[in-house]
Design a protein around this motif. Structure first.
Motif, short mmCIF file in Angstrom:
data_model
loop_
_atom_site.label_atom_id
_atom_site.label_comp_id
_atom_site.label_asym_id
_atom_site.label_seq_id
_atom_site.Cartn_x
_atom_site.Cartn_y
_atom_site.Cartn_z
N LEU A 2 0.83 -1.20 0.00
CA LEU A 2 0.00 0.00 0.00
C LEU A 2 0.87 1.25 0.00
N ARG A 3 1.95 1.22 0.75
CA ARG A 3 2.84 2.37 0.81
C ARG A 3 3.45 2.66 -0.56
N VAL A 5 2.30 1.76 -3.60
CA VAL A 5 1.28 2.21 -4.53
C VAL A 5 0.89 3.65 -4.23
N THR A 6 0.72 3.97 -2.96
CA THR A 6 0.37 5.34 -2.57
C THR A 6 1.45 6.32 -3.00
N GLU A 24 -3.94 -1.79 -8.68
CA GLU A 24 -3.45 -2.45 -7.47
C GLU A 24 -4.00 -1.78 -6.22
N HIS A 25 -4.13 -0.45 -6.26
CA HIS A 25 -4.72 0.27 -5.14
C HIS A 25 -6.16 -0.20 -4.94
N ILE A 28 -6.12 -3.58 -3.19
CA ILE A 28 -5.80 -3.45 -1.77
C ILE A 28 -7.02 -2.94 -1.01
N LEU A 29 -7.65 -1.92 -1.54
CA LEU A 29 -8.84 -1.36 -0.88
C LEU A 29 -9.96 -2.39 -0.80
N ARG A 32 -9.49 -4.83 1.91
CA ARG A 32 -9.71 -4.22 3.22
C ARG A 32 -11.18 -3.90 3.48
N GLU A 34 -12.99 -1.73 1.73
CA GLU A 34 -13.27 -0.34 1.38
C GLU A 34 -13.78 -0.29 -0.05
N ALA A 38 -12.50 1.38 -3.54
CA ALA A 38 -11.94 0.43 -4.50
C ALA A 38 -12.53 0.65 -5.89
#
Length: 80
Positions: A2-3, A5-6, A24-25, A28-29, A32, A34, A38
């Motif tokens: 996540l870090r 990608v962010t 990819e973000h 990940i979302l 989680r 979210e 997402a």
């Protein structure tokens, strides 16, 4: 993950990796739970892919549909 990608998304470089970074973000979302965020990330991946689209666009569209309407045959471990 996540870090990384962010970081790519905040810098906006390298530009050729932005669609994949948004995708990819979104993954990940989604993992989680979210879901709204997402979907927005997958939509951004489509937008960033441009007119040519490429193989990422149908994958992102499929993930949006899975989040909105569910996966055929069950959730498959994805929270959204």
């Amino acid at each position: 993950a996540l870090r990384y990608v962010t970081r790519v998304l905040s810098i906006g470089e390298p530009r050729n990796l932005l669609p994949q970074a948004h995708f990819e973000h979104g993954e990940i979302l989604a993992s989680r739970g979210e879901c709204t965020q997402a979907v927005a990330a997958f939509e951004r991946a489509i937008t960033e892919s441009g007119r040519g689209g490429g193989p990422l666009v149908p994958r992102a569209e499929q993930r949006i549909d899975e989040i909105r309407f569910g996966r055929p045959g069950g959730g498959g471990g994805v929270r959204c």
